[in-house]
Design a protein around this motif. Sequence first.
Motif, PDB file in Angstrom:
ATOM      1  N   LEU A 186     -11.475   7.303 -12.778  1.00  0.00           N
ATOM      2  CA  LEU A 186     -10.536   6.620 -12.143  1.00  0.00           C
ATOM      3  C   LEU A 186     -11.270   5.857 -11.084  1.00  0.00           C
ATOM      4  O   LEU A 186     -12.194   6.322 -10.542  1.00  0.00           O
ATOM      5  CB  LEU A 186      -9.257   7.373 -11.392  1.00  0.00           C
ATOM      6  CG  LEU A 186      -8.602   8.430 -12.017  1.00  0.00           C
ATOM      7  CD1 LEU A 186      -7.620   8.889 -11.033  1.00  0.00           C
ATOM      8  CD2 LEU A 186      -7.738   7.580 -13.294  1.00  0.00           C
ATOM      9  N   LEU A 187     -10.589   4.718 -10.675  1.00  0.00           N
ATOM     10  CA  LEU A 187     -11.071   3.785  -9.613  1.00  0.00           C
ATOM     11  C   LEU A 187      -9.987   4.016  -8.491  1.00  0.00           C
ATOM     12  O   LEU A 187      -8.637   3.368  -8.890  1.00  0.00           O
ATOM     13  CB  LEU A 187     -11.064   2.364  -9.920  1.00  0.00           C
ATOM     14  CG  LEU A 187     -12.234   1.970 -11.173  1.00  0.00           C
ATOM     15  CD1 LEU A 187     -12.012   0.509 -11.343  1.00  0.00           C
ATOM     16  CD2 LEU A 187     -13.642   2.491 -10.726  1.00  0.00           C
ATOM     17  N   LEU A 188      -9.987   5.081  -7.711  1.00  0.00           N
ATOM     18  CA  LEU A 188      -8.986   5.270  -6.700  1.00  0.00           C
ATOM     19  C   LEU A 188      -8.998   4.835  -5.502  1.00  0.00           C
ATOM     20  O   LEU A 188      -9.887   5.074  -4.829  1.00  0.00           O
ATOM     21  CB  LEU A 188      -8.857   6.838  -6.716  1.00  0.00           C
ATOM     22  CG  LEU A 188      -7.728   7.488  -5.607  1.00  0.00           C
ATOM     23  CD1 LEU A 188      -6.435   7.050  -6.101  1.00  0.00           C
ATOM     24  CD2 LEU A 188      -7.849   8.868  -5.495  1.00  0.00           C
ATOM     25  N   ASP A 189      -8.217   3.697  -5.128  1.00  0.00           N
ATOM     26  CA  ASP A 189      -8.140   3.139  -4.133  1.00  0.00           C
ATOM     27  C   ASP A 189      -7.229   3.790  -2.777  1.00  0.00           C
ATOM     28  O   ASP A 189      -6.294   3.796  -2.730  1.00  0.00           O
ATOM     29  CB  ASP A 189      -7.433   1.494  -4.273  1.00  0.00           C
ATOM     30  CG  ASP A 189      -7.407   0.684  -3.211  1.00  0.00           C
ATOM     31  OD1 ASP A 189      -8.124   1.146  -2.116  1.00  0.00           O
ATOM     32  OD2 ASP A 189      -7.041  -0.308  -3.307  1.00  0.00           O
ATOM     33  N   LEU A 190      -8.136   4.592  -1.980  1.00  0.00           N
ATOM     34  CA  LEU A 190      -7.682   5.374  -1.179  1.00  0.00           C
ATOM     35  C   LEU A 190      -7.240   4.286   0.288  1.00  0.00           C
ATOM     36  O   LEU A 190      -8.331   3.968   0.708  1.00  0.00           O
ATOM     37  CB  LEU A 190      -8.208   6.415  -0.548  1.00  0.00           C
ATOM     38  CG  LEU A 190      -7.799   7.511   0.153  1.00  0.00           C
ATOM     39  CD1 LEU A 190      -6.663   8.151  -0.270  1.00  0.00           C
ATOM     40  CD2 LEU A 190      -8.810   8.801   0.660  1.00  0.00           C
ATOM     41  N   LYS A 191      -6.018   4.210   0.723  1.00  0.00           N
ATOM     42  CA  LYS A 191      -5.644   3.230   1.528  1.00  0.00           C
ATOM     43  C   LYS A 191      -5.978   3.782   2.959  1.00  0.00           C
ATOM     44  O   LYS A 191      -6.572   2.978   3.806  1.00  0.00           O
ATOM     45  CB  LYS A 191      -4.183   2.786   1.574  1.00  0.00           C
ATOM     46  CG  LYS A 191      -3.938   2.378   0.073  1.00  0.00           C
ATOM     47  CD  LYS A 191      -4.353   1.095  -0.303  1.00  0.00           C
ATOM     48  CE  LYS A 191      -3.883   0.798  -1.878  1.00  0.00           C
ATOM     49  NZ  LYS A 191      -4.571  -0.669  -2.153  1.00  0.00           N
ATOM     50  N   GLN A 250       0.489   8.603   8.241  1.00  0.00           N
ATOM     51  CA  GLN A 250       1.145   7.571   9.040  1.00  0.00           C
ATOM     52  C   GLN A 250       0.662   6.181   8.849  1.00  0.00           C
ATOM     53  O   GLN A 250       1.296   5.148   8.650  1.00  0.00           O
ATOM     54  CB  GLN A 250       1.403   8.137  10.633  1.00  0.00           C
ATOM     55  CG  GLN A 250       2.463   8.985  10.658  1.00  0.00           C
ATOM     56  CD  GLN A 250       3.622   8.590  10.343  1.00  0.00           C
ATOM     57  OE1 GLN A 250       4.093   7.448  10.337  1.00  0.00           O
ATOM     58  NE2 GLN A 250       4.376   9.534   9.358  1.00  0.00           N
ATOM     59  N   GLU A 251      -0.559   5.939   8.886  1.00  0.00           N
ATOM     60  CA  GLU A 251      -1.366   4.663   8.932  1.00  0.00           C
ATOM     61  C   GLU A 251      -1.387   4.327   7.170  1.00  0.00           C
ATOM     62  O   GLU A 251      -0.971   3.063   7.440  1.00  0.00           O
ATOM     63  CB  GLU A 251      -2.995   4.980   9.252  1.00  0.00           C
ATOM     64  CG  GLU A 251      -3.479   3.669   9.426  1.00  0.00           C
ATOM     65  CD  GLU A 251      -5.058   3.498   9.460  1.00  0.00           C
ATOM     66  OE1 GLU A 251      -5.762   4.192   9.125  1.00  0.00           O
ATOM     67  OE2 GLU A 251      -5.301   2.330   9.861  1.00  0.00           O
ATOM     68  N   CYS A 252      -1.227   5.212   6.679  1.00  0.00           N
ATOM     69  CA  CYS A 252      -1.024   4.658   5.147  1.00  0.00           C
ATOM     70  C   CYS A 252       0.171   4.175   4.877  1.00  0.00           C
ATOM     71  O   CYS A 252       0.418   3.029   4.226  1.00  0.00           O
ATOM     72  CB  CYS A 252      -1.161   5.830   4.105  1.00  0.00           C
ATOM     73  SG  CYS A 252      -1.277   5.304   2.460  1.00  0.00           S
ATOM     74  N   SER A 269       2.208   2.654   7.440  1.00  0.00           N
ATOM     75  CA  SER A 269       2.119   1.460   7.965  1.00  0.00           C
ATOM     76  C   SER A 269       1.505   0.296   7.180  1.00  0.00           C
ATOM     77  O   SER A 269       1.811  -0.883   7.098  1.00  0.00           O
ATOM     78  CB  SER A 269       1.989   1.429   9.422  1.00  0.00           C
ATOM     79  OG  SER A 269       0.777   1.828   9.797  1.00  0.00           O
ATOM     80  N   LEU A 270       0.407   0.769   6.526  1.00  0.00           N
ATOM     81  CA  LEU A 270      -0.465  -0.212   6.029  1.00  0.00           C
ATOM     82  C   LEU A 270       0.326  -0.766   4.560  1.00  0.00           C
ATOM     83  O   LEU A 270       0.130  -1.972   3.896  1.00  0.00           O
ATOM     84  CB  LEU A 270      -1.725   0.353   5.388  1.00  0.00           C
ATOM     85  CG  LEU A 270      -2.743   0.282   6.632  1.00  0.00           C
ATOM     86  CD1 LEU A 270      -3.968   0.921   5.951  1.00  0.00           C
ATOM     87  CD2 LEU A 270      -3.200  -1.184   6.810  1.00  0.00           C
ATOM     88  N   THR A 271       0.820   0.114   3.841  1.00  0.00           N
ATOM     89  CA  THR A 271       1.421  -0.104   2.379  1.00  0.00           C
ATOM     90  C   THR A 271       2.875   0.138   2.093  1.00  0.00           C
ATOM     91  O   THR A 271       3.330  -0.027   0.999  1.00  0.00           O
ATOM     92  CB  THR A 271       0.699   1.021   1.411  1.00  0.00           C
ATOM     93  OG1 THR A 271       1.303   2.410   1.988  1.00  0.00           O
ATOM     94  CG2 THR A 271      -0.803   1.077   1.813  1.00  0.00           C
ATOM     95  N   GLY A 272       3.591   0.883   3.252  1.00  0.00           N
ATOM     96  CA  GLY A 272       5.120   1.161   2.863  1.00  0.00           C
ATOM     97  C   GLY A 272       5.219   2.405   2.391  1.00  0.00           C
ATOM     98  O   GLY A 272       6.345   2.855   2.110  1.00  0.00           O
ATOM     99  N   GLN A 273       4.066   3.214   2.020  1.00  0.00           N
ATOM    100  CA  GLN A 273       4.482   4.603   1.679  1.00  0.00           C
ATOM    101  C   GLN A 273       2.989   5.372   1.952  1.00  0.00           C
ATOM    102  O   GLN A 273       2.172   4.917   2.140  1.00  0.00           O
ATOM    103  CB  GLN A 273       4.294   4.582  -0.119  1.00  0.00           C
ATOM    104  CG  GLN A 273       4.339   5.793  -0.846  1.00  0.00           C
ATOM    105  CD  GLN A 273       4.427   5.574  -2.364  1.00  0.00           C
ATOM    106  OE1 GLN A 273       4.797   5.023  -3.064  1.00  0.00           O
ATOM    107  NE2 GLN A 273       3.447   6.433  -3.047  1.00  0.00           N
ATOM    108  N   ASP A 274       3.576   6.785   2.223  1.00  0.00           N
ATOM    109  CA  ASP A 274       2.332   7.588   2.484  1.00  0.00           C
ATOM    110  C   ASP A 274       1.339   8.019   1.772  1.00  0.00           C
ATOM    111  O   ASP A 274       1.395   7.565   0.390  1.00  0.00           O
ATOM    112  CB  ASP A 274       2.735   8.772   3.511  1.00  0.00           C
ATOM    113  CG  ASP A 274       3.409   9.751   2.462  1.00  0.00           C
ATOM    114  OD1 ASP A 274       3.079   9.940   1.253  1.00  0.00           O
ATOM    115  OD2 ASP A 274       4.383  10.675   2.940  1.00  0.00           O
TER     116      ASP A 274
END
Length: 245
Positions: A127-132, A137-139, A141-146
Motif C-alpha cells: 500500500l501507499l498509505l496517505d496519512l493526512k 480532529q486535524e484530520c 478539518s483537513l479532509t472532512g473525515q477523521d
Amino acid sequence: MANNNDVIGYIHSVDSFGAVDGPGIRFVVFLQGCPLRCLYCHNPDSWKFKEGQKRSANDLMQEILGYKSYIRRGGVTLSGGEPFAQMEFVKALLSLCREHGIHTAVDTSGAIPLEVSKEGIDLADMLLLDLKAIDPQECLSLTGQDNRHALQTLAYCEQTGKKIWLRHVCVPGYTLDSGKLAQMADYLKSFQCVDRVELIPFHQMGSYKWEYLDTPYRLGAVEPPSAEEMEQAKELFRTRGLNAV
Ligand code: SF4
C-alpha cells in the motif's frame, strides 16, 4: 459468481509510465470517486462517483499487458480518487495482475472502513498509505473525515506484514509543523510494516481545477515549502529510525 468480464470500474485516467507511485516504472490507474475533500487536493476532478470512463477489469488488463515489458521491474498502481471505494473492481484487477505475475500497489487515503477494504489490502503487494494527520480532529478539518479508518488500516498492515510506503503532504501553516510531524513520527516508529515515509511538498499545480469546478479553494495564498523545510521535516522522521525520503 460474476466473472471478471462483468466487473466495471469508473476510471478517471491512466498513466502508462508512472515513476512516482510506488517502486519502479508503473502503469497507474486513477479511479474515479473519493469520499474525502482534502483542502490541498490536486485532483478535485476525481471526487465525483460514477463519472469518468467505464472500463471492465479484463479490458483494462489487456491494455496493461501491452506494457508488461516496461513495468516488469515496477508494476501496477491503483490510485485515485480512492481506489477502495470501488472494491469489486479493485479486487478483480488485483487478482488479474496476480495471475499475470505483476506487482501491485494501492494508493489509498485509508478512508474506507477496514471491513470493506480488507480483501483489497490482502490482494495487493503493498500500500501507499496517505496519512493526512495523526490528530483525529486535524484530520477532520483537513479532509472532512477523521483518521480512524486510516489508523485501523495501518494496524492491519502491521498485523499481516503488508508493506507500506507511508505518504504525508506537508502544507505550510497546516501540516508542516515540527510538533505535528514529530507526533506522527513517534506514532509510526514502532511499525515494522512502514518501509519508507514519503514526505510530499504541497504544491499549487491543481488549484486551477478548483476554479474550473467552481469550488472555493482555501489554500490559494499558501506557498510551497522550501527544500530546507522539507529536509528538516524528513530529519524528524529519520532521527526516529524511519526511512524518510
Ligand atoms: S484523498 Fe486524494 S483524491 Fe481524495 S480529496 Fe484527498 S487528495 Fe483528493
